[in-house]
Scaffold this active site. Sequence first.
Site, short mmCIF file in Angstrom:
data_model
loop_
_atom_site.label_atom_id
_atom_site.label_comp_id
_atom_site.label_asym_id
_atom_site.label_seq_id
_atom_site.Cartn_x
_atom_site.Cartn_y
_atom_site.Cartn_z
N TRP A 1 47.97 41.73 29.50
CA TRP A 1 47.09 42.27 30.54
C TRP A 1 47.88 43.37 31.25
CZ3 TRP A 1 46.60 40.18 36.08
CH2 TRP A 1 45.48 40.72 36.73
N ASP B 1 50.16 32.14 32.73
CA ASP B 1 48.93 32.67 33.32
C ASP B 1 47.75 31.97 32.64
OD1 ASP B 1 46.66 34.15 34.00
OD2 ASP B 1 47.76 36.04 34.11
N LYS C 1 36.69 33.42 36.36
CA LYS C 1 35.87 33.39 35.14
C LYS C 1 35.25 32.01 34.95
CE LYS C 1 39.01 36.74 34.60
NZ LYS C 1 38.97 38.17 34.42
N1 KET Z 1 45.36 37.03 34.51
C1 KET Z 1 44.74 37.51 33.43
C2 KET Z 1 45.31 37.24 32.09
C3 KET Z 1 43.55 38.22 33.59
O1 KET Z 1 42.95 38.66 32.49
C4 KET Z 1 43.02 38.47 34.87
C5 KET Z 1 41.82 39.29 35.04
C6 KET Z 1 43.70 37.93 35.96
C7 KET Z 1 44.86 37.22 35.74
C8 KET Z 1 43.24 38.11 37.37
O2 KET Z 1 42.15 37.34 37.70
P1 KET Z 1 41.81 36.94 39.23
O3 KET Z 1 40.41 37.30 39.41
O4 KET Z 1 42.74 37.71 40.13
O5 KET Z 1 42.05 35.47 39.31
N2 KET Z 1 41.41 40.07 34.11
C9 KET Z 1 40.20 40.91 34.06
C10 KET Z 1 39.87 41.64 35.30
C11 KET Z 1 40.98 42.48 35.86
O6 KET Z 1 41.58 43.28 35.14
O7 KET Z 1 41.25 42.30 37.06
C12 KET Z 1 40.34 41.86 32.86
O8 KET Z 1 41.36 41.82 32.16
O9 KET Z 1 39.41 42.60 32.60
#
Ligand code: KET
Length: 404
Positions: free
Chosen positions: A130, A211, A252
Amino acid sequence: MFEHVEPFGGDPILSLNEDFQKDPRQAKINLSIGIYFDDAGRIPVLDSVRQAEAKVVARNAPKPYLPIEGAANFREEVQKLLFGAGHDALAAGRVATIQSVGSSGGLKVGADFIARWLPGSEVWVSDPSWENHRSMFEGAGLAVRSYPYYDASTGALAFDAMCEALRRIPAKSVVLLHACCHNPTGVDLTRAQWDALIPLLAEHDLLPYVDLAYQGFGDGIVEDAYALRALAAARGRDGRPLSFFVVNSFSKSMSLYGERCGALSVACADRQEAVNVLGQLKFTVRRNYSSPPIHGGQIVAAVLGEPELRRAWESELGAMRERIQAMRKALHATLVQKMPARDFDYFLTQRGMFSYTGLGPAQVDRLRDEFAVYLVRSGRMCVAGLNSGNVEATGLAMAAVLDG
Ligand code: KET
């Protein structure tokens, strides 16, 4: 004062999502950001979440500041979700958990903790990972490097190369790992591979930082926590329980993106270490945003803690997982029909929300410009953005781009 301030170059994921919103074309398809959309193309409000929220609102409770570390009921439910109720590590009081502002907030609090208490440690992330992982740890002042992960020639995990690289990195390095549904590749470790990797990490005195953003989207809620439970059962080089970090997200799995619900947990060698680590996490939070918000965390605690809501959530999450798998099959079918000589099986074997399509930046640009199909420029597709109304068009557009 600000003449020297440079323009922001944009974010590879969030800026693309903004561009999509502005695109005037009617038949546009958003497969960029990691968000689960339902078959009607909407971000669902889960029934379990709606009911939990109604209960929270009906309490009409005052809104004091939460403790720095977050709400006790939320933190307890998170620990049980991750490790399983009654797990030894929880009974021993050796896991420090804070409620965080999304798992992103947890990642950054953990990064700040590492920068303060393990200042020389390098952070090793998978290649690819990511995009924000690197950015966050660098933002905390840490050096970030990458280990081999994805083999583009086979579309599989480069497990031997990964282990070989991790054997050679300095002791006390932090190793960022995706518990399941790897972002962006959709390629995960098998249980046997976790079982081989964890002793290697322990033997080389490395600090796993897990993660878990997609719990329940791989094989199931418990199944997707396999790595955590295996780590919690492992011992470090000194024979004491292995220390590791884990951040988890409800963005998610409960479709609660904007409520920013997540947690950071640190498994320590013993209770006293956990008390000290929790104290320092609190200090980090206090001088950053002071304490987390109440509302979303109380919804999560109700969903996890009330048996009826919990059952409803588990079945809704199961339905999301199955819908994604159905979309993988549908996309695969269209592509195979259009291009029978080409191997598209990776769409079926990759797990979770994402697939790494192997499309290059020029092909991704063509998909967007000519067909209004949005993927991240790395070639990552959010399969959870496909639905019965757009999957065929997506397959045809991809085939056209691959052909030319
Ligand atoms: N870790 C991973 C692996 C991840 O894909 C995301 C979000 C997050 C953490 C952060 O999630 P939070 O909502 O802060 O709990 N990924 C998607 C959104 C983004 O980039 O913020 C994405 O990869 O599209």
